[in-house]
Enzyme design. Structure first.
Site, short mmCIF file in Angstrom:
data_model
loop_
_atom_site.label_atom_id
_atom_site.label_comp_id
_atom_site.label_asym_id
_atom_site.label_seq_id
_atom_site.Cartn_x
_atom_site.Cartn_y
_atom_site.Cartn_z
N GLN A 180 0.82 -1.22 0.00
CA GLN A 180 0.00 0.00 0.00
C GLN A 180 0.85 1.27 0.00
OE1 GLN A 180 -3.33 0.46 -0.27
NE2 GLN A 180 -3.70 -1.73 -0.43
N SER A 200 3.54 -4.31 -5.30
CA SER A 200 2.68 -4.82 -6.36
C SER A 200 2.27 -3.69 -7.30
CB SER A 200 1.45 -5.46 -5.73
OG SER A 200 0.62 -5.98 -6.73
N THR A 238 9.55 -17.69 -17.45
CA THR A 238 9.79 -16.66 -18.46
C THR A 238 9.29 -15.32 -17.95
OG1 THR A 238 9.57 -18.33 -20.17
CG2 THR A 238 9.35 -16.03 -20.87
N CYS A 326 -15.88 -9.89 4.28
CA CYS A 326 -17.22 -10.47 4.13
C CYS A 326 -17.37 -11.13 2.77
CB CYS A 326 -18.28 -9.38 4.23
SG CYS A 326 -18.66 -8.91 5.90
C1 LIG Z 1 -3.14 -5.92 -2.33
C2 LIG Z 1 -2.26 -6.28 -1.21
C3 LIG Z 1 -1.50 -7.47 -1.22
C4 LIG Z 1 -1.61 -8.47 -2.34
O1 LIG Z 1 -1.03 -8.01 -3.51
P1 LIG Z 1 -1.35 -8.77 -4.89
O2 LIG Z 1 -0.43 -8.15 -5.87
O3 LIG Z 1 -2.78 -8.48 -5.19
O4 LIG Z 1 -1.07 -10.21 -4.68
C5 LIG Z 1 -0.66 -7.72 -0.16
N1 LIG Z 1 -0.54 -6.86 0.86
C6 LIG Z 1 -1.24 -5.71 0.92
C7 LIG Z 1 -1.05 -4.78 2.07
C8 LIG Z 1 -2.13 -5.38 -0.10
O5 LIG Z 1 -2.82 -4.26 -0.04
#
Ligand SMILES: *Cc1c(COP(=O)(O)O)cnc(C)c1O
Length: 394
Positions: A180, A200, A238, A326
């Site tokens: 985040q 991510s 890959t 939920c």
């Molecule tokens: C979204 C999120 C993940 C997971 O990331 P992905 O790329 O969707 O697997 C892990 N940790 C936090 C804090 C996230 O907000």
């Protein structure tokens, strides 16, 4: 339905058009496997190394400390399972918190079944861990401290620098789930003494299914995916060339004007928070008031079901989240809201609004106006609320 108002940027973000443009050549024109020897492959090889350089630069890391993965969940799994395996001789104790993402928590539960011991640190009413409690939890057999940079539900930013200091002092590796935070706030892995970090792309306007794992040289975890020699033989498969190139572009865009963007988003968020707390009775802001992600607002509304709220907001074209896990059939309130000490009945009435730079003040006002009307309507149908009002009038 009018225009869509998207306030669920903690779940995923919109791909930036410039990111798509950067990816296109590697989907259409140069589809080569970067590991092949011919010149045609050199271009995609160069492109992923360029992305690696941008990402390393963003963190103050070295290029050979960045490993491309399929996203945040994979990187979290690597950190936890990798440490448990690599350091099994030193011990089997891991320290984390009660408010981690399920990618960390469920991996810890799995490792417990494999014989690891996990300490889940409590957080205070704002979602902050206690540094004293962290230090007290460290044992001679502790192999890893894994504490998230910022919480995905309530937005609280943890004292990462201080955690890094404590980990270093005790010679324990420190991993942070920065999914985040990365791309939204400055991070320096050396200043903050972070040994491993997960991020991510789709959480900062990049493509889905691609992320990276930062692992400090010296941490030396084993390979996570076995197979070919990609990613210095630590993560076979890959390379997702378009995804990696897109992520690199998204990082570049995120770094450019980061502070101004965050301030602008925070101003709209604060306007929304002020109005909600002033104009909607029995509303509560969850998470720390100032030590929080600039785009996160999380509320509880007493006597309201989060699910009903979401459905009615959806009818107004507003995408939001309850921040709770939920799923149909399971009405468990969020583990994060329970960890900050909210009782079940209040934790059920939660709403998470997470903004991006695309959101405007007008949208924020429309959302608060809609929310006011919806909360009033739902409470009007609630016998609990009726009783509460009656008792309060006595
Ligand atoms: C979204 C999120 C993940 C997971 O990331 P992905 O790329 O969707 O697997 C892990 N940790 C936090 C804090 C996230 O907000």
């Amino acid at each position: 339905m009018e225009k869509l108002i998207y306030l669920d940027n903690a779940a995923t973000t919109a791909l930036k058009p410039q990111v798509l443009e950067a990816m296109k050549p590697y989907l259409l024109e140069n589809y080569s496997n970067p590991n092949s020897v011919y010149t045609f492959a050199q271009q995609s090889k160069n492109a992923i190394e360029e992305a690696r350089k941008v990402i390393a630069g963003a963190l103050g890391a070295k290029e050979n400390e960045i490993y491309f993965t399929a996203g945040g969940s994979e990187s979290d799994n690597w950190a936890l399972k990798g440490c448990a395996e690599k350091l099994a001789e030193k011990g089997k104790h891991i320290i984390t918190t009660k408010i981690e993402h399920h990618a960390v928590l469920h991996t810890c539960e799995y490792l417990e079944k494999q014989g690891c011991e996990v300490t889940y640190l409590d957080v205070d009413e704002d979602g902050l861990i206690s540094l004293e409690a962290l230090e007290q939890a460290i044992r001679p057999d502790t192999v890893l401290i894994s504490i998230m940079f910022a919480n995905n539900e309530i937005g609280t930013v943890e004292p990462i620098r201080e955690i890094g200091k404590i980990a270093k002092k005790h010679g324990v590796l420190f991993h942070t789930d920065a999914v985040q935070a990365f791309g939204h706030m400055p991070i320096d892995v050396n200043e903050m003494q972070i040994d491993m970090l997960s991020a991510s792309a789709h959480k900062f306007h990049g493509p889905k299914g691609v992320g990276f794992f930062y692992m400090r040289n010296g941490a030396k975890l084993n390979a996570f995916i076995h197979g070919g020699a990609q990613e210095r033989a630590k993560r076979a498969g890959t390379s997702n060339v378009p995804g990696i190139v897109g992520m690199g572009k998204a990082v570049e865009l995120a770094l450019d004007g980061m502070k101004e963007r965050a301030d602008k988003i925070a101003a709209i968020r604060d306007h929304m928070i002020e109005r909600v707390l002033k104009e909607i009775p029995y509303a509560r802001l969850n998470g720390h008031r100032t030590l929080r992600l600039s785009n996160n607002a999380n509320f509880c509304f007493r006597f309201i079901e989060g699910e009903s709220l979401l459905i009615m907001l959806d009818q107004k074209g507003i995408c939001a989240s309850s921040g709770s896990a939920c799923t149909s059939g399971s009405l468990d309130p969020s583990h994060v809201l329970l960890a900050i000490g909210l009782p079940h009945e209040i934790a059920h009435g939660s709403l998470r609004l997470t903004l991006s730079e695309e959101n405007t003040l007008e949208e924020a006002d429309y959302v608060v106006d809609s929310l006011k009307a919806i909360v009033e309507r739902l409470r009007g149908m609630s016998p609990l609320y009726e009783d509460f009002v009656k008792n309060n009038q006595k």
